[in-house]
Each structure stands twice: as structure tokens, then as C-alpha cells.
Design a protein around this motif. Structure first.
Motif, mmCIF file in Angstrom:
data_model
loop_
_atom_site.group_PDB
_atom_site.id
_atom_site.type_symbol
_atom_site.label_atom_id
_atom_site.label_comp_id
_atom_site.label_asym_id
_atom_site.label_seq_id
_atom_site.Cartn_x
_atom_site.Cartn_y
_atom_site.Cartn_z
ATOM 1 N N ALA A 126 -9.730 -2.736 -5.075
ATOM 2 C CA ALA A 126 -9.835 -1.313 -4.730
ATOM 3 C C ALA A 126 -10.396 -0.518 -5.904
ATOM 4 O O ALA A 126 -11.222 0.388 -5.719
ATOM 5 C CB ALA A 126 -8.465 -0.767 -4.324
ATOM 6 N N THR A 166 -6.622 -6.760 -3.155
ATOM 7 C CA THR A 166 -5.745 -6.256 -4.214
ATOM 8 C C THR A 166 -6.172 -4.863 -4.664
ATOM 9 O O THR A 166 -7.274 -4.389 -4.343
ATOM 10 C CB THR A 166 -5.795 -7.190 -5.435
ATOM 11 O OG1 THR A 166 -7.116 -7.104 -6.010
ATOM 12 C CG2 THR A 166 -5.494 -8.624 -5.052
ATOM 13 N N THR A 167 -5.308 -4.230 -5.457
ATOM 14 C CA THR A 167 -5.689 -2.938 -6.033
ATOM 15 C C THR A 167 -6.751 -3.116 -7.123
ATOM 16 O O THR A 167 -7.451 -2.151 -7.444
ATOM 17 C CB THR A 167 -4.468 -2.178 -6.596
ATOM 18 O OG1 THR A 167 -3.713 -3.045 -7.442
ATOM 19 C CG2 THR A 167 -3.586 -1.661 -5.473
ATOM 20 N N GLY A 216 -4.809 1.271 -1.866
ATOM 21 C CA GLY A 216 -5.802 0.219 -2.042
ATOM 22 C C GLY A 216 -7.082 0.501 -1.285
ATOM 23 O O GLY A 216 -7.600 1.623 -1.295
ATOM 24 N N MET A 231 0.830 -1.210 0.000
ATOM 25 C CA MET A 231 0.000 0.000 0.000
ATOM 26 C C MET A 231 0.862 1.256 0.000
ATOM 27 O O MET A 231 0.552 2.238 -0.682
ATOM 28 C CB MET A 231 -0.941 -0.007 1.208
ATOM 29 C CG MET A 231 -2.019 -1.063 1.163
ATOM 30 S SD MET A 231 -3.018 -1.032 2.677
ATOM 31 C CE MET A 231 -3.349 -2.774 2.905
ATOM 32 N N THR A 279 1.938 2.018 -3.449
ATOM 33 C CA THR A 279 0.944 2.670 -4.306
ATOM 34 C C THR A 279 0.903 4.171 -4.046
ATOM 35 O O THR A 279 0.594 4.954 -4.955
ATOM 36 C CB THR A 279 -0.473 2.088 -4.104
ATOM 37 O OG1 THR A 279 -1.000 2.478 -2.843
ATOM 38 C CG2 THR A 279 -0.469 0.570 -4.222
#
Length: 242
Positions: free
Chosen positions: A146, A142-143, A135, A79, A82
Motif C-alpha cells: 500500500a 500488505t501495508t 491498506g 485494515m 490501520t
């Protein structure tokens, strides 16, 4: 064919690996800048745009867990990755004149806003791009999930998944000559054929919210705008009759 957009509000899902270019890890500034130009072109059509970006170019939680790391800690590290990617994309977008906000599911107010649904919608209504980072804020998701979640919350008309190929195939077209490309699939087709477009929870959530998923090539210049205006090559995943 008309150049008017088919969709009013869209979510673009990018993998972290897409930002690497030919590198083994990290970010390729040329790729990030080109994606920013693609987003700008779509926004100029009057389309409201939000993004979810993965973190696999920096750290992939599942691989960390596989090497003995606690899965929750590994996912939280993913995370964080990201957020790094989201801030890089924000910088690239603002360099080309697109006002952008990053909203994180994990509080990090020194560098980005917390995720607040109504604020995100207001940003888009004011012509800003919103990038959703971290996320869902929870490990084990997982993204992709998301992306489907945020697309549902934002009331998006479509979820666009950018990949290295121009749609969904029944096998890897780079490894399997003659692989079949699908023009259209149902959500259940994707699940029953195990086509690995997105994970099952993301597909199920998109289906429940009746949000079409469009899979297209990130590497074709102008591809994002082509898909939004109903042109170009892509696979659409929906239960609606076409």
C-alpha cells in the motif's frame, strides 16, 4: 551540510509495532506524540508529507489466518486496525498544529474521507498531512505494498521506511555482532539477497515507479528530518547512480 530538503514530497511508512513502544500491544501515546513532532519538523522544511501506518500492534492478518481464521476476513480486520492507528496519529498531529486528513481505502465516512487521489494531492499542496488507511482496500496485500502504491499515485520523490535500526543490514544487528550495514542497494539486490526490507511486490512497484526507498531509524530524535535533508544514517535503495 545544507539543511534544505532533498525531497519535495515524501511518504513515511510506519509499522503498527512501532507505535507500541515497550508495550505488548496497542498504542504508546508518548511514541505517537514524538512521531507527530518529527512529522511537524519535516513539514516545516516545506516538504509535503503523507503516511501509511500498519496495524500489527492491534491485529495482524497473517497470524489470524495461521490460527485458522479465513485469510480475507483476517486481512480486513487488519485494515480496520490501520484505521485506528491512523486516527490516533491524526489526533496527535493536530494537537501539535499540523492539519491532517485520513483517507481510507474502505469507505468509513463517519470518521474519515474515502481515498480520492486528486483530493489527497490537493490536501498536500495546501500544507496538510494525509494519512492513507486500510491498506489497498484488498486482502492479500500488505501495508508495504500500500505504501509503494500510494507513493506512486502521489508522485512522491521518496518512500521513507522507519524501522528500529539505522538502515538495512545483512543480518539482524541486534542478534548478530558485526552485521554488515549497507549504504546503498539496488532494488534487485534487495530481492536477490532476500533482505526483508519490504515485501517483493512493494519493492517491484517502487522500482517500476523509480521511487527511492530510504530505510532509517525511527528511534533517533530528528531522524526523519535528517534523512529528508540528506543527513544522518540511512540505507537508500535505488537503481539511480549515486
Amino acid at each position: 551540510m545544507s539543511s534544505d530538503p532533498v525531497y519535495r514530497r515524501v511518504l513515511l511508512k510506519l509499522s503498527g509495532e512501532a507505535l507500541m513502544g515497550e508495550r505488548e500491544f496497542g498504542l504508546d501515546p508518548a511514541i505517537v506524540n514524538r512521531i507527530a513532532e518529527e512529522v511537524k519538523a519535516v513539514q516545516r522544511l516545506g516538504v509535503q508529507v503523507c503516511l501509511v501506518i500498519g496495524g500489527g500492534n492491534i491485529f495482524r492478518g497473517v497470524s489470524g489466518a495461521a490460527s485458522g481464521m479465513d485469510r480475507s476476513n483476517a486481512d480486513y480486520m487488519g485494515m480496520m486496525a490501520t484505521i485506528i492507528n491512523s486516527l490516533a496519529m491524526q489526533s496527535a498531529l493536530e494537537r501539535v498544529g499540523v492539519m491532517t486528513r485520513v483517507q481510507s481505502a474502505i469507505s468509513m465516512q463517519a470518521v474519515c474521507e474515502p481515498y480520492i487521489r486528486r483530493r489527497a494531492i490537493r490536501h498536500m499542496e495546501k500544507g496538510r498531512v494525509v494519512i492513507f488507511a486500510a491498506g489497498t482496500g484488498n486482502p492479500f496485500f500488505t501495508t508495504d505494498t500500500a505504501a509503494a502504491l500510494r507513493a506512486s499515485e502521489m508522485g512522491c520523490d521518496a518512500l521513507l521506511k522507519a524501522t528500529k535500526v539505522d538502515g538495512v543490514y545483512d543480518a539482524d544487528p541486534k542478534k548478530t555482532p558485526g552485521a554488515k550495514r549497507y549504504e546503498r542497494l539496488s532494488y534487485l539486490d534487495v530481492l536477490s539477497k532476500d533482505l526483508k526490507v519490504m515485501d517483493a511486490s512493494a519493492i517491484s512497484l517502487a522500482r517500476e515507479s523509480n521511487i527511492p526507498i530510504l530505510v532509517f531509524s525511527l528511534f533517533k530524535p530528528g531522524g526523519f528530518a535528517d534523512v529528508v535533508t540528506g543527513r544522518g544514517l540511512y540505507t537508500i535503495i535505488t537503481d539511480a547512480e549515486g
